[in-house]
Design a protein around this motif. Structure first.
Motif, PDB file in Angstrom:
ATOM      1  N   ARG A   1       0.620  -1.260  -0.108  1.00  0.00           N
ATOM      2  CA  ARG A   1      -0.022  -0.037  -0.010  1.00  0.00           C
ATOM      3  C   ARG A   1       0.871   1.295  -0.142  1.00  0.00           C
ATOM      4  O   ARG A   1       1.766   1.408   0.752  1.00  0.00           O
ATOM      5  N   VAL A   2       0.542   2.290  -0.903  1.00  0.00           N
ATOM      6  CA  VAL A   2       1.215   3.178  -0.779  1.00  0.00           C
ATOM      7  C   VAL A   2       0.299   4.567  -0.882  1.00  0.00           C
ATOM      8  O   VAL A   2      -0.784   4.560  -1.440  1.00  0.00           O
ATOM      9  N   SER A   3       0.544   5.673  -0.097  1.00  0.00           N
ATOM     10  CA  SER A   3      -0.266   6.805  -0.173  1.00  0.00           C
ATOM     11  C   SER A   3       0.593   7.863   0.400  1.00  0.00           C
ATOM     12  O   SER A   3       1.814   7.979   0.733  1.00  0.00           O
ATOM     13  N   GLY A   4       0.099   9.166   0.093  1.00  0.00           N
ATOM     14  CA  GLY A   4       0.479  10.395   0.497  1.00  0.00           C
ATOM     15  C   GLY A   4      -0.109  11.497   0.178  1.00  0.00           C
ATOM     16  O   GLY A   4      -1.445  11.367  -0.187  1.00  0.00           O
ATOM     17  N   GLY A   5      -0.001  12.463   0.865  1.00  0.00           N
ATOM     18  CA  GLY A   5      -0.720  13.812   0.817  1.00  0.00           C
ATOM     19  C   GLY A   5      -0.320  14.803   1.678  1.00  0.00           C
ATOM     20  O   GLY A   5       1.110  15.092   1.610  1.00  0.00           O
ATOM     21  N   TRP A   6      -1.146  15.622   2.357  1.00  0.00           N
ATOM     22  CA  TRP A   6      -0.758  16.544   2.875  1.00  0.00           C
ATOM     23  C   TRP A   6      -1.127  16.615   4.385  1.00  0.00           C
ATOM     24  O   TRP A   6      -2.449  15.877   4.588  1.00  0.00           O
ATOM     25  N   GLN A   7      -0.088  17.129   5.081  1.00  0.00           N
ATOM     26  CA  GLN A   7      -0.529  17.046   6.730  1.00  0.00           C
ATOM     27  C   GLN A   7      -0.683  18.371   7.369  1.00  0.00           C
ATOM     28  O   GLN A   7       0.201  19.265   6.996  1.00  0.00           O
ATOM     29  N   ARG A   8      -1.266  18.438   8.575  1.00  0.00           N
ATOM     30  CA  ARG A   8      -1.369  19.603   9.223  1.00  0.00           C
ATOM     31  C   ARG A   8      -1.324  19.369  10.703  1.00  0.00           C
ATOM     32  O   ARG A   8      -2.171  18.794  11.011  1.00  0.00           O
ATOM     33  N   THR A   9      -0.133  20.063  11.405  1.00  0.00           N
ATOM     34  CA  THR A   9      -0.101  19.885  12.779  1.00  0.00           C
ATOM     35  C   THR A   9      -0.361  21.079  13.459  1.00  0.00           C
ATOM     36  O   THR A   9      -0.433  22.341  13.124  1.00  0.00           O
ATOM     37  N   SER A  10      -0.263  20.901  14.915  1.00  0.00           N
ATOM     38  CA  SER A  10      -0.694  22.195  15.799  1.00  0.00           C
ATOM     39  C   SER A  10       0.511  22.936  15.905  1.00  0.00           C
ATOM     40  O   SER A  10       0.355  24.218  16.375  1.00  0.00           O
ATOM     41  N   ASP A  11       1.771  22.600  15.457  1.00  0.00           N
ATOM     42  CA  ASP A  11       2.633  23.694  15.562  1.00  0.00           C
ATOM     43  C   ASP A  11       3.587  23.695  14.394  1.00  0.00           C
ATOM     44  O   ASP A  11       4.586  24.315  14.488  1.00  0.00           O
ATOM     45  N   ARG A  12       2.951  23.379  13.145  1.00  0.00           N
ATOM     46  CA  ARG A  12       3.674  23.550  12.100  1.00  0.00           C
ATOM     47  C   ARG A  12       2.758  23.814  10.736  1.00  0.00           C
ATOM     48  O   ARG A  12       1.578  23.437  10.900  1.00  0.00           O
ATOM     49  N   PRO A  13       3.063  24.531   9.770  1.00  0.00           N
ATOM     50  CA  PRO A  13       2.415  24.687   8.571  1.00  0.00           C
ATOM     51  C   PRO A  13       1.848  23.548   7.885  1.00  0.00           C
ATOM     52  O   PRO A  13       2.553  22.406   8.262  1.00  0.00           O
ATOM     53  N   SER A  14       1.245  23.514   6.843  1.00  0.00           N
ATOM     54  CA  SER A  14       0.690  22.242   5.969  1.00  0.00           C
ATOM     55  C   SER A  14       2.147  21.742   5.087  1.00  0.00           C
ATOM     56  O   SER A  14       2.902  22.541   4.925  1.00  0.00           O
TER      57      SER A  14
END
Length: 246
Positions: free
Chosen positions: A221-234
């Motif tokens: 399985r391969v996956s990818g995208g964008w993440q957003r955390t409480s202490d960093r930008p996307s």
């Protein structure tokens, strides 16, 4: 500099694991097992590599079916171990943290055809070495974990994969939901959404996955995208997962 060196070391670990799976010694052992009568015990070996700008996580695990094999409902045991390298301070590039974790879980899996739902409970352990310019700290944590997994095929052309856990280690909560549509045979593609919480830290991911690729006798399985955390930008992320049934 230290983070780049750790990323390279993780890549070498992945290469070693791949070589072990393809080694002639393991192939010979598998041939010997096939010549014996089938055992009611069956195992699945699984692993994943998760990479982002500030953290790389490599994990491997082993799931054992007790009585009846993996195609039937029954008790399951999961042993999972992982190692990660990440920035010691999420708000800056100073310092580096090396973490190792291990879970030993016991549960039950209910199966209907190709679909299943399972519930597990067990121990959760984490060890951390945090290295900064001023000091080196080593801490260990113990806790308990509750985990649930779902794989469903509502129709011949669709699938739904979901997973979640809660852990007493720092109040962790994680969940992932990934529907998919058939592209070819057992290969499905679709969106995925993932969330994680730990004390005052939050992470949300939104991406695409490709599940069911078959290569070298292993399902990928391969996956990818964008993440957003409480202490960093996307920022981007990528994940590679595999499982191999014996």
């Amino acid at each position: 500099m230290a983070y780049g060196w750790a990323m390279a070391g993780t890549a070498r670990v992945v290469a070693v694991c791949a070589a072990m799976l393809a080694s002639p010694a393991m192939a010979e052992e598998e041939d010997e097992i096939e010549e014996l009568p089938r055992s009611p015990l069956s195992a699945v070996i699984f692993g994943s590599l998760d990479a982002g700008p500030t953290k790389t996580l490599l994990s491997v695990g082993w799931k054992r079916s007790w009585g009846g094999g993996p195609a039937r409902s029954g008790f399951r045991t999961i042993v999972k171990s992982g190692s990660s390298v990440e920035q010691a301070d999420r708000l800056s590039s100073r310092g580096i943290a090396y973490k190792s974790e291990k879970q030993v879980l016991l549960g039950y899996e209910w199966r209907v055809g190709d679909s299943f739902v399972s519930l597990y409970a067990g121990s959760d352990f984490e060890s951390e070495i945090r290295q900064t310019a001023r000091a080196i700290q080593w801490t260990t944590r113990y806790g308990t974990r509750l985990q649930a997994d779902l794989w469903a095929t509502p129709t011949t052309d669709t699938m739904l994969q979901a997973g979640a856990y809660v852990s007493s280690l720092n109040g962790r909560i994680w969940g992932r939901l990934a529907p998919g549509w058939r592209l070819a045979r057992d290969v499905h593609a679709g969106p995925e959404i993932e969330g994680y919480r730990e004390r005052d830290y939050r992470k949300v991911r939104l991406g695409l996955h490709l599940t069911g690729l078959r290569l070298l006798g292993v399902n990928w399985r391969v996956s990818g995208g964008w993440q957003r955390t409480s202490d960093r930008p996307s920022e981007p992320y990528a994940t590679v997962g595999l499982h191999w049934q014996r």
